[in-house]
Structure formats: C-alpha cells, structure tokens
Design an enzyme around this catalytic site. Sequence first.
Site, PDB file in Angstrom:
ATOM      1  N   TRP A   4       0.834  -1.211   0.000  1.00 16.40           N
ATOM      2  CA  TRP A   4       0.000   0.000   0.000  1.00 16.40           C
ATOM      3  C   TRP A   4       0.864   1.254   0.000  1.00 16.40           C
ATOM      4  CZ3 TRP A   4      -1.671   3.176   4.616  1.00 16.40           C
ATOM      5  CH2 TRP A   4      -0.797   3.023   5.696  1.00 16.40           C
ATOM      6  N   ASP A   5       2.149   1.080   0.276  1.00 16.51           N
ATOM      7  CA  ASP A   5       3.102   2.186   0.277  1.00 16.51           C
ATOM      8  C   ASP A   5       2.985   3.008  -1.012  1.00 16.51           C
ATOM      9  OD1 ASP A   5       3.870   0.163   2.046  1.00 16.51           O
ATOM     10  OD2 ASP A   5       5.990   0.671   1.940  1.00 16.51           O
ATOM     11  N   GLU A  41       0.678  -1.900  13.087  1.00 17.27           N
ATOM     12  CA  GLU A  41       0.767  -3.369  13.159  1.00 17.27           C
ATOM     13  C   GLU A  41       1.120  -3.863  14.558  1.00 17.27           C
ATOM     14  OE1 GLU A  41       3.576  -4.095  10.032  1.00 17.27           O
ATOM     15  OE2 GLU A  41       2.011  -4.279   8.505  1.00 17.27           O
ATOM     16  N   LYS A  86       3.026   1.694  16.355  1.00 11.97           N
ATOM     17  CA  LYS A  86       4.167   1.541  15.439  1.00 11.97           C
ATOM     18  C   LYS A  86       4.257   2.702  14.447  1.00 11.97           C
ATOM     19  CE  LYS A  86       5.979  -1.636  11.923  1.00 11.97           C
ATOM     20  NZ  LYS A  86       5.676  -2.748  11.015  1.00 11.97           N
TER      21      LYS A  86
END
Length: 772
Positions: free
Chosen positions: A358-359, A489, A602
């Site tokens: 998805w970056d 995550e 994160k």
Amino acid sequence: MLDNYLEQDAWRIIERGWNPLNQTKSESIFSLGNGRMGQRANFEEDYSGETFQGNYVAGVYYPDKTKVGWWKNGYPEYFAKVLNAVNWIGLRIAVNGEKLDLNTVQVSDFYRELNMQHGYLQRSFIANFANGNAVKIVATRFLSLVDDEVGALSYSITPLNFSGEIVAIPYLDFDVENEDSNYEEKFWEEVEKSATAGKAHVCARTKKLDFQVCAAMRFALAEDGNAVTINSSFAEKLNYVENTFAFTAEEGKSYRITKYSAVLSSLNHTASNLANAANQLAEKALEKGFDAMLAEHAAAWEAKWNISDIEIDGDISAQQGIRFNIFQLNQTFTGVDARLNIGPKGFTGEKYGGSTYWDTEAYCLPFYLATADPSVAKNLLLYRYKQLGKAIENAEKLGFKNGAALYPMVTMNGEECHNEWEITFEEIHRNGAIAYGIFNYVRHTADREYLVDYGLEVLIAISRFWAQRVNFSEAKQEYVMLGVTGPNEYENNVNNNWYTNRLATWTMDWTMEVIKLMEEEFPEKLKTTLQKVGFATVKETKNWQDIVHNMHFPFYTEKQVFLQQEGFLDKELRNAADLNPAERPINQHWSWDRILRSVFIKQADVLQGIYFLEHQFDRATIRRNFDFYEPKTVHESSLSPCVHAILAARIGYDEKAYEMYLRTSRLDLDDYNKEVHEGLHITSMAGTWLSVVQGFGGMHIIKSRLRFDPALPKQWKALKFNLLWRGSNLLIKLMKGKMVVENHGENQAEFIVFGITYFVNPGKKETILFDV
Ligand code: BGC
C-alpha cells in the site's frame, strides 16, 4: 548513534577511505537503477570480502514456496521474491599474475561517489600488490535512462610504478543466488549461451513462471584514449560466459576497458528473439561508445531534475538527504510500464521481495504526481486496474462475492503473497489506500475521464468488499468491522479500527459521488461500466448509504479524539518518552505479546486517516488527535515520521515537524535503523518528499483546489521545489515571510496561499508576502 561515514555534498554521496566494514552498507547506498533494472553497488572485479550481490530486472520474480509453521486456509501458496539476476558488471583483473581483489591487496586513496545529478557511480583507488606493483583504478558505471536495457562501465587501470602484463576477463554470470531463498535453491536455469572473440551472451529462465532474461556483452580497450585491437580467447561454463584478453601496460599510461551489457527480459521481447535482440543492443551500445552514452544519460537526468529537484538553502545535510531520496525514487520507477511498481526496497535489496505494498498509493503516488508527467502516476493506477480480476479472486477465496475485491497486501502480479494471518486477512485497510490513490490522482490531474474508464470499476469492487466486510451489530444498532489490523501493526485482530472504518465509509461515499458525477459528465460510458460490473444501482447504493450513515466510530468523549479501536482506553496509557531507551526499538527488545498489549503505536493510524482526509477535519480536531497519539507512537516503521511531520507543520508545531522530518530525511544515509546493508527504504523516501513539500511547503489539496500554508523551518534559509499541477509547472521559492511562485508550464495556475487566491499565467511569477 548515527553512522555517518559519508561526506556531505549537495549533489554527490561521497565515501572516502576504504573500510571493508562499510561495504555492504555502501552497496545499498550507492545502488543504481533506471526503472527497468537496478543493482547494488557491488564491485566489478572479484571481491572475496563480505558482500551482498544484487542485480535485479524489473518485473521478474520467483514464487518461492511458502514456508510457514502453521498453515491457514486462504494463505497463498508462495511468496514472491525479487530475483538476483545476471551479474553483468563482472570484470576480473590480474596484474602481473596477481588477482585484483580489494580484500587481499593493500588499498589506498579509495574514493567512491554517487553522482546524483548525472546518475552514475564512480570509484577510484590505488591497489598495492604484495609484489610491490601499484595500479590506479577508476571505475565508472551507469544504467542508461535512454537505452534502458543497457548498462555500461568504464574501468581504467594505470600502472604507477611498473610496466607489465594485465589480464582482463569481462564476463556475464547467471550462476547467482538469492540470500533469502527458502530452500537454498538456485532460481535460474540456463537456456542458451555463446562466447566468441569479442562477444558473448547467456540466457536463463526462472525455474518457475518461465521468465527469461538474456544478457549480451561487448567490450573495448583504449591506451591513453587510443583504441587498441583486442585478441581475446573465450570460455563458457554452465550459466556463464567470458572473454579473456591480455595487454602489456606501460608505467604511467592509462588503459581503459569499456564494457557494454544489454539485459533483456521476456516481459518485453519474445523469448525466441531475446539473444538476438540482446546482441544487437550490446553492439549498438559499443558503437555509440561509453562517453556518448553517458552524455545522453546525464542529459536525461538533468531533464528529470528540472521537474523534480528540491533546493534547501542553509542546510547541506538536508539538501543531500532530499536529493538522495528524489534520486532513488526516480531510479526505481520511471513510469513507462504499467506492469511495474515500487517495492519498499526498490532495486537495492531482497527484503519485501520487490513486491508492491500500500506504500505506493499512500506515500509514493503524490511524489510522481507532482514531479513527473501525469502518465507516470496513471501507470501506477493502471497497475491496480489490471490486477482487479485477481483482487476479486482473492476476495472470493476468503468468501466474498458479487465482484467484491480485496487487493493484496503484498503482490507482484495481483495475487496475494503474504502469509501472516494478521496481515494477509486482516490488514484490509490497504483496499482503502487503493481507492484513495484514485481520488488523489483525479484531484491532482483533474483527469475525471479516468474515473469512468478505469477508476470506477475499482471503486465499486472495493466498496462491495467493505459492504460485505461489515456487519450490523444489534447491540450497538450500528455497523461494525471486526477482526482487523490497522496501519499500526502493533495491534492485531481489533474491532472497529477507526482508520479502517473511516476509509471504508469514505470509499463508499466517494464511489456514490463519482457515479453521480459521471452521470453528468460521461453518461454513456457510465452505463457501459455499470453494466459491465452488474451494478444494482438502487439496491447497492441504498445499502452503502445505510452503512455510511450508521457506521460505528469509537470515540473518546472526554478528550474529543477518535479512538484507534474499540477498547483502546483499557490499555495502560503511557508515553513513548517514558520508555527505557535501552529497550528501544521495542520490536527488537519486547516479546510480541507485550507489544500487542501495550499502548505503543508503530506508525500513524488514526493520524494516517486524518492526513488522508484532511479536508474533513478542522485544525482543532487535528491538534487534539495529534496531542493524544503522537506521544504514544514509537515510529518503528520508516513510514511513520513523515505523516507526523506534515500534520505537525499544519497545526503550527514547528519544532515537532522538524524533529519528525529529521527522522526520515537521512534514514539510510545515516543508517538510523542499522539495517541499510539490507537495502534502502525507497517508499519511505517518498514520505520524506511529502514532509518537505506538504509539510514545510504546506502544499495540500482541499476541495480540489491547490493550497499552500507554508511553514519553513527556522533552520533553513530558503526552500525551492517544483510542482506539476494541471498543466502548470510551478517553481516555488519559500523564504521567511515570502513565497515566490513562477509558472513554467502551459496552463494558468490557480492556488490559495494562507486563504488568499492567486492566479499565475504561464511565464509569469507572483510574489506573496506574509507574516510569520
Ligand atoms: C509497515 C507497512 C508497510 C511495510 C512495507 C511495514 O513495516 O508497517 O505499513 O507497508 O512495512 O514498507
């Protein structure tokens, strides 16, 4: 502790002095690429020290059988791996019978430079052999942007204190391995090869999927600039071809070997013609010659810089950092081929398998939108469009129907190839980013026809997925989305992740809006599209509307912030600043169980949603959520600081914005995470670009209009960046209290600075003064 053994320079990355301990790091940092292929900065000559070899051909991968302890239904059968392919730079050298190997000779005057302005790598050093002979080597190479299936190198050898015999062996080697091979197998098998005097080629196929790659080489020798005829012998081994030639070298004269390698793949040529085409290309390169090729290549880089450069005045370290990021992004993806995409490590390592995440949509797309022809960003969108069928199959495998699509978290060809349940099945927010990418493209380019031609099909399929993924909770009398992993995550299997719910309802809402818009603008085409996907307009939109209006969004009333997920407040609410520094990063010191139960985040999660949908939130809302979440964030994904830098700049937290920016800008150059030897963080480099342009430059698009709310860091004297916007080409200069916008494009530009609207015609500029 930062690891900065590199010199700072505005246009170059410089390493001075030979330290073998830095070799694998430098192999990543000095990587080259041209969109078609890429390589780590391995040495041309043999090197028996520690090295991580990598030559990659875009789009060629290997489906390595999944290795997993506990199989779960729905897991993909394989994990795609970017393949270490043919070593085309190989040039073995012996001087008076002694092999040149930097691990065994005495090295002095070592200098390595990545010239970002002109896109080449250069290395020079003096090798002192045990017998007292010393030679000076200057090795230069590049992967041509103009002939993008050709790499060329120039290797000059000057005997410094003797005259004697030099033996050179240019070779091509397919007998290579991947470091991350699950079963220690080699992935290539030979198809054909040939070596004759002055030329050679070798072709191999991947053991699975039958990708074929063929490399052909030519070479030449010159003494002090004058061509020398070569009489070479030749040899072949399995997967390998070479030529050998010897010459008598006189003290003080320079002997320059040039080598031209064409590397072609069956993605772009019929397999039966690969060897022939590779030989023709290598021959053409030889005829053109190294210097002419480099000149063309350098000009192509200058053209790229003309539309993508950023200048930072007053901070050389930031200047080098941002150019390095822009350079690597442009090396990774040139946008000429919609079958290609951007792996988190680009062509610089094996981690993440070279696959698409998805970056791309979340971080990289805005960079290409602003700095390259719109066709480049469009190709990134078409990549997903072409994979829609597979995304629908992927959703079917998990039990969804009626054309619902779940795009993979990790992919090469549209199939999912990640196999951790909490990511594969649960990190479904990626679907939202893909819809958002379409939104971003259309609002930036105003290419609304894209929607009816391609985008809408994807949007409907994603909306259908969301509509089936939620369920109605009788207890809450609202729709809920259970068992997901958000962008953070460090939480798995949570209910009602605010970000995912928000992106889901936003997608459905926007899809309905697009349908309405298309009814007005392209009614005939719309009919065809809706028929194609069997869209039950009344029934499906009614269902979506119901979900949009009755979705559950966890909320913390007392502090008026969106809650990351249901139950978040049950956690022990601590701040990252209270963590023991010796225990950071927590992912290297804590058990996974402890991480999951902790409050620590994160990467941006709620804040990622606020960043994406900024047009829906006022500043006070952004500030409240930032104040609540940022202190709990450990930024252990390189994708995290950039989002925080942008939002901090937006709400006037200048110091924080700068602190966050510093964590991304030189992540690899200073090896912040002690992992640069594995490869570069290419997708997070786009995040750095976002921090500068959208954060400090204050660029954002609200209701389809371009806005700037600049926040120049006080550490910088000036910032200059380029921005392509709907046919205008803006050069923006920011200084304290002043902004100058020049329009070098063809269309008039309209934009808003601190709430006031300006129009700048082609060839004109506007100077805007403001209080800071
Ligand atoms: C991040 C993901 C990202 C992936 C690849 C992970 O560490 O959490 O958001 O997609 O790296 O960059």
